[in-house]
Design a protein around this motif. Structure first.
Motif, PDB file in Angstrom:
ATOM      1  N   PRO A  53       0.819  -1.208   0.000  1.00 14.68           N
ATOM      2  CA  PRO A  53       0.000   0.000   0.000  1.00 14.68           C
ATOM      3  C   PRO A  53       0.852   1.257   0.000  1.00 14.68           C
ATOM      4  O   PRO A  53       1.958   1.285   0.535  1.00 14.68           O
ATOM      5  CB  PRO A  53      -0.814  -0.121   1.294  1.00 14.68           C
ATOM      6  N   GLU A  54       0.323   2.299  -0.588  1.00 18.15           N
ATOM      7  CA  GLU A  54       1.017   3.579  -0.618  1.00 18.15           C
ATOM      8  C   GLU A  54       1.010   4.240   0.761  1.00 18.15           C
ATOM      9  O   GLU A  54       1.879   5.067   1.056  1.00 18.15           O
ATOM     10  CB  GLU A  54       0.353   4.499  -1.643  1.00 18.15           C
ATOM     11  N   ALA A  55       0.036   3.892   1.575  1.00 20.58           N
ATOM     12  CA  ALA A  55      -0.112   4.497   2.901  1.00 20.58           C
ATOM     13  C   ALA A  55      -0.699   3.466   3.860  1.00 20.58           C
ATOM     14  O   ALA A  55      -1.133   2.393   3.443  1.00 20.58           O
ATOM     15  CB  ALA A  55      -1.006   5.726   2.835  1.00 20.58           C
ATOM     16  N   THR A  56      -0.726   3.823   5.128  1.00 18.52           N
ATOM     17  CA  THR A  56      -1.209   3.019   6.257  1.00 18.52           C
ATOM     18  C   THR A  56      -0.168   1.961   6.615  1.00 18.52           C
ATOM     19  O   THR A  56       0.840   1.772   5.919  1.00 18.52           O
ATOM     20  CB  THR A  56      -2.574   2.340   6.017  1.00 18.52           C
ATOM     21  N   TYR A  57      -0.410   1.237   7.712  1.00 23.53           N
ATOM     22  CA  TYR A  57       0.395   0.061   8.033  1.00 23.53           C
ATOM     23  C   TYR A  57      -0.455  -1.195   7.929  1.00 23.53           C
ATOM     24  O   TYR A  57      -0.241  -2.184   8.620  1.00 23.53           O
ATOM     25  CB  TYR A  57       1.038   0.179   9.427  1.00 23.53           C
ATOM     26  N   LEU A  58      -1.429  -1.161   6.998  1.00 18.51           N
ATOM     27  CA  LEU A  58      -2.417  -2.223   6.854  1.00 18.51           C
ATOM     28  C   LEU A  58      -2.315  -2.845   5.466  1.00 18.51           C
ATOM     29  O   LEU A  58      -2.475  -2.151   4.456  1.00 18.51           O
ATOM     30  CB  LEU A  58      -3.813  -1.656   7.085  1.00 18.51           C
ATOM     31  N   GLY A  59      -2.043  -4.137   5.432  1.00 16.64           N
ATOM     32  CA  GLY A  59      -1.978  -4.848   4.164  1.00 16.64           C
ATOM     33  C   GLY A  59      -3.343  -5.400   3.782  1.00 16.64           C
ATOM     34  O   GLY A  59      -4.049  -5.964   4.622  1.00 16.64           O
ATOM     35  N   TRP A  60      -3.726  -5.269   2.524  1.00 14.88           N
ATOM     36  CA  TRP A  60      -5.025  -5.703   2.019  1.00 14.88           C
ATOM     37  C   TRP A  60      -4.765  -6.825   1.019  1.00 14.88           C
ATOM     38  O   TRP A  60      -4.239  -6.595  -0.066  1.00 14.88           O
ATOM     39  CB  TRP A  60      -5.732  -4.513   1.369  1.00 14.88           C
ATOM     40  N   VAL A  61      -5.085  -8.056   1.424  1.00 14.73           N
ATOM     41  CA  VAL A  61      -4.644  -9.245   0.688  1.00 14.73           C
ATOM     42  C   VAL A  61      -5.847 -10.065   0.237  1.00 14.73           C
ATOM     43  O   VAL A  61      -6.708 -10.435   1.058  1.00 14.73           O
ATOM     44  CB  VAL A  61      -3.727 -10.128   1.558  1.00 14.73           C
ATOM     45  N   ASP A  62      -5.891 -10.376  -1.036  1.00 13.78           N
ATOM     46  CA  ASP A  62      -6.943 -11.230  -1.593  1.00 13.78           C
ATOM     47  C   ASP A  62      -6.481 -12.692  -1.499  1.00 13.78           C
ATOM     48  O   ASP A  62      -5.568 -13.114  -2.208  1.00 13.78           O
ATOM     49  CB  ASP A  62      -7.196 -10.844  -3.048  1.00 13.78           C
ATOM     50  N   VAL A  63      -7.115 -13.456  -0.611  1.00 10.47           N
ATOM     51  CA  VAL A  63      -6.764 -14.872  -0.424  1.00 10.47           C
ATOM     52  C   VAL A  63      -7.881 -15.776  -0.912  1.00 10.47           C
ATOM     53  O   VAL A  63      -7.927 -16.959  -0.573  1.00 10.47           O
ATOM     54  CB  VAL A  63      -6.432 -15.183   1.054  1.00 10.47           C
ATOM     55  N   SER A  64      -8.780 -15.247  -1.726  1.00 13.33           N
ATOM     56  CA  SER A  64      -9.960 -16.013  -2.144  1.00 13.33           C
ATOM     57  C   SER A  64      -9.593 -17.273  -2.918  1.00 13.33           C
ATOM     58  O   SER A  64     -10.336 -18.266  -2.872  1.00 13.33           O
ATOM     59  CB  SER A  64     -10.884 -15.134  -2.981  1.00 13.33           C
ATOM     60  N   ALA A  65      -8.463 -17.264  -3.629  1.00 13.74           N
ATOM     61  CA  ALA A  65      -8.069 -18.456  -4.391  1.00 13.74           C
ATOM     62  C   ALA A  65      -7.777 -19.636  -3.481  1.00 13.74           C
ATOM     63  O   ALA A  65      -7.906 -20.798  -3.903  1.00 13.74           O
ATOM     64  CB  ALA A  65      -6.836 -18.142  -5.245  1.00 13.74           C
ATOM     65  N   TYR A  66      -7.414 -19.373  -2.234  1.00 16.79           N
ATOM     66  CA  TYR A  66      -7.073 -20.436  -1.295  1.00 16.79           C
ATOM     67  C   TYR A  66      -8.241 -20.825  -0.393  1.00 16.79           C
ATOM     68  O   TYR A  66      -8.201 -21.881   0.245  1.00 16.79           O
ATOM     69  CB  TYR A  66      -5.890 -20.005  -0.425  1.00 16.79           C
ATOM     70  N   LEU A  67      -9.264 -19.972  -0.322  1.00  9.77           N
ATOM     71  CA  LEU A  67     -10.381 -20.239   0.588  1.00  9.77           C
ATOM     72  C   LEU A  67     -11.718 -20.035  -0.123  1.00  9.77           C
ATOM     73  O   LEU A  67     -12.564 -19.256   0.329  1.00  9.77           O
ATOM     74  CB  LEU A  67     -10.298 -19.318   1.813  1.00  9.77           C
ATOM     75  N   PRO A  68     -11.945 -20.738  -1.226  1.00  9.44           N
ATOM     76  CA  PRO A  68     -13.229 -20.553  -1.916  1.00  9.44           C
ATOM     77  C   PRO A  68     -14.381 -20.996  -1.016  1.00  9.44           C
ATOM     78  O   PRO A  68     -14.355 -22.070  -0.423  1.00  9.44           O
ATOM     79  CB  PRO A  68     -13.094 -21.451  -3.148  1.00  9.44           C
ATOM     80  N   GLY A  69     -15.364 -20.134  -0.907  1.00  7.39           N
ATOM     81  CA  GLY A  69     -16.539 -20.484  -0.124  1.00  7.39           C
ATOM     82  C   GLY A  69     -16.420 -20.258   1.362  1.00  7.39           C
ATOM     83  O   GLY A  69     -17.382 -20.470   2.100  1.00  7.39           O
ATOM     84  N   VAL A  70     -15.267 -19.826   1.854  1.00  5.87           N
ATOM     85  CA  VAL A  70     -15.097 -19.549   3.282  1.00  5.87           C
ATOM     86  C   VAL A  70     -15.384 -18.070   3.522  1.00  5.87           C
ATOM     87  O   VAL A  70     -14.668 -17.206   3.039  1.00  5.87           O
ATOM     88  CB  VAL A  70     -13.676 -19.911   3.766  1.00  5.87           C
ATOM     89  N   ASP A  71     -16.430 -17.787   4.274  1.00  3.11           N
ATOM     90  CA  ASP A  71     -16.812 -16.400   4.523  1.00  3.11           C
ATOM     91  C   ASP A  71     -16.265 -15.878   5.845  1.00  3.11           C
ATOM     92  O   ASP A  71     -15.902 -14.707   5.949  1.00  3.11           O
ATOM     93  CB  ASP A  71     -18.337 -16.265   4.518  1.00  3.11           C
ATOM     94  N   ALA A  72     -16.215 -16.733   6.854  1.00  2.00           N
ATOM     95  CA  ALA A  72     -15.798 -16.305   8.190  1.00  2.00           C
ATOM     96  C   ALA A  72     -14.274 -16.374   8.301  1.00  2.00           C
ATOM     97  O   ALA A  72     -13.709 -17.224   8.995  1.00  2.00           O
ATOM     98  CB  ALA A  72     -16.464 -17.160   9.256  1.00  2.00           C
ATOM     99  N   LEU A  73     -13.601 -15.462   7.616  1.00  2.00           N
ATOM    100  CA  LEU A  73     -12.138 -15.512   7.550  1.00  2.00           C
ATOM    101  C   LEU A  73     -11.476 -15.285   8.913  1.00  2.00           C
ATOM    102  O   LEU A  73     -10.502 -15.986   9.238  1.00  2.00           O
ATOM    103  CB  LEU A  73     -11.622 -14.509   6.522  1.00  2.00           C
TER     104      LEU A  73
END
Length: 402
Positions: free
Chosen positions: A329-349
């Motif tokens: 990210p350009e700012a913050t100390y928070l990473g925003w990661v798409d892990v949907s390929a590894y957890l298809p159908g899992v909503d309660a991450l």
């Protein structure tokens, strides 16, 4: 002075939200009855947006000095030294400052959002936000029974988000849309909006008479070499723009509950005082003033440490989780990661990672919409803790694929 960001601070049993409040705030388990395969002290905490780094001594010393005055009675910011410290900080960092008479204080930006929604909008009016979004951008309108309008940001597939200006203007043009809650830099994507983007947002809101509340709490926490631009520096002639800034995220003093709210319109500012006149915490004023007066060197070193942490995360994901999508990210100390390929159908991450990895984090469900399959990682922790957390996350994801 060299600051030690590898030092570990024991936060347990201090009423710390991160260590002692995760059941209630992540899992809504107010009775504390949930059980996990991990003890509380074994969790890697990467959820709530405060840092695992010690608040710097120059702030603690300012608090001690104020304590030595021995009376903590009703207090407001009267001494012009506070404004001068804040003005000097924003002048140096952003080439911009607000007028002294426009500056009011609030016990946090979140309370300010709730109050502003309450008295800037009417019951039948709408509030516009960009999604994915910090949850309180939804919470504030809902609290006041205002209708929420969402315009989805556009993800280019790598984690870089842009504004869908056609959709934004369609929703801003609704006569019932009277307020836009805007996040600059954006949480959770970490975008620093460009001057052109800020001007276009401002022009659309001006055209349709929409108030803008620009939450700029992450403005100091940018990658080394990049530049934050306050919305008010670009949109200079619109007195329906309100800017919110704070030292809380920057210097890890969120618990001090003190923020700056910049209201240029005299009538709106009078309304603020009439609706929300209150005292400030004397220790919070001392802490914030010290942060702005003495915090530059500490912040420069913090940013370098965070840069290194983000590089570690990027390299680790590339090596072990190539199907995940992550952009530093350009700012913050928070990473925003798409892990949907590894957890298809899992909503309660959050539940999945708490049970399978011993990692506390926030899932996309906490960011309103346009966020399914994402996790938000707080990387403002010691490098070896971060390494342990990333290993646990990767192990859990890869084991789930077997």
């Amino acid at each position: 002075m060299k600051y030690n960001f590898d030092e570990k601070i024991d936060r347990q049993h201090t009423n710390c939200m991160s260590t002692d409040g995760f059941r209630a705030y992540i899992f809504h388990d107010t009775e504390g009855t949930m059980t996990f395969p991990y003890k509380d002290e074994e969790f890697i905490r990467m959820w709530i947006a405060d840092m695992e780094f010690a608040t710097p001594d120059f702030i603690l010393n300012a608090i001690r000095t104020r304590l030595d005055r021995r009376i903590l009675g009703y207090t407001k910011v009267f001494d012009p030294a506070y404004y001068e410290a804040f003005k000097n900080w924003t002048d140096k960092k952003y080439g911009w400052h607000c007028e002294k008479e426009h500056l009011v204080s609030s016990p946090g930006i979140v309370p300010a959002l709730y109050w502003l929604v309450g008295f800037l909008t009417k019951c039948d009016e709408k509030v516009l936000i960009m999604t994915p979004s910090y949850k309180h951008f939804m919470g504030a309108p809902m609290w006041h029974n205002r209708e929420l309008l969402c315009t989805d940001l556009v993800n280019d597939g790598t984690g870089y988000y842009t504004i869908d200006f056609d959709d934004f203007e369609r929703k801003a043009a609704d006569p019932k849309t009277t307020l836009c809650l805007f996040c600059n830099p954006h949480n959770p994507s970490g975008r620093i909006w460009t001057e052109e983007e800020l001007k276009r947002v401002g022009d659309i809101c001006k055209k349709h008479g929409v108030y803008i509340v620009s939450d700029e709490i992450h403005c100091d926490l940018i990658r080394t070499g990049l530049q934050h631009i306050p919305m008010a520096k670009v949109v200079t002639d619109y007195d329906k723009l309100i800017t919110c800034m704070a030292p809380s995220k920057t210097f890890n003093i969120a618990g001090m509950m003190f923020s700056n709210v910049i209201i240029p319109n005299d009538k709106t500012r009078e309304l603020w005082y009439s609706k929300r006149y209150m005292n400030d915490n004397p220790l919070s004023i001392a802490a914030a003033q010290a942060a702005y007066a003495m915090g530059e060197d500490w912040l420069d070193q913090l940013k370098l440490y965070l840069d290194g942490n983000f590089k570690f995360v990027y390299d680790y994901i590339a090596a072990r989780l190539p199907e995940a999508k992550f952009r530093i990210p350009e700012a913050t100390y928070l990473g925003w990661v798409d892990v949907s390929a590894y957890l298809p159908g899992v909503d309660a991450l959050p539940k999945f990672f708490a049970e399978n990895a011993g990692v506390l984090l926030e899932g996309g469900n906490m960011f309103v919409q346009n966020s399914n399959g994402f996790i938000r990682l707080n990387v403002a922790c010691q490098r070896d803790v971060l390494a342990d957390g990333m290993k646990r996350i990767a192990d859990a994801l890869l084991h789930n694929r077997k």
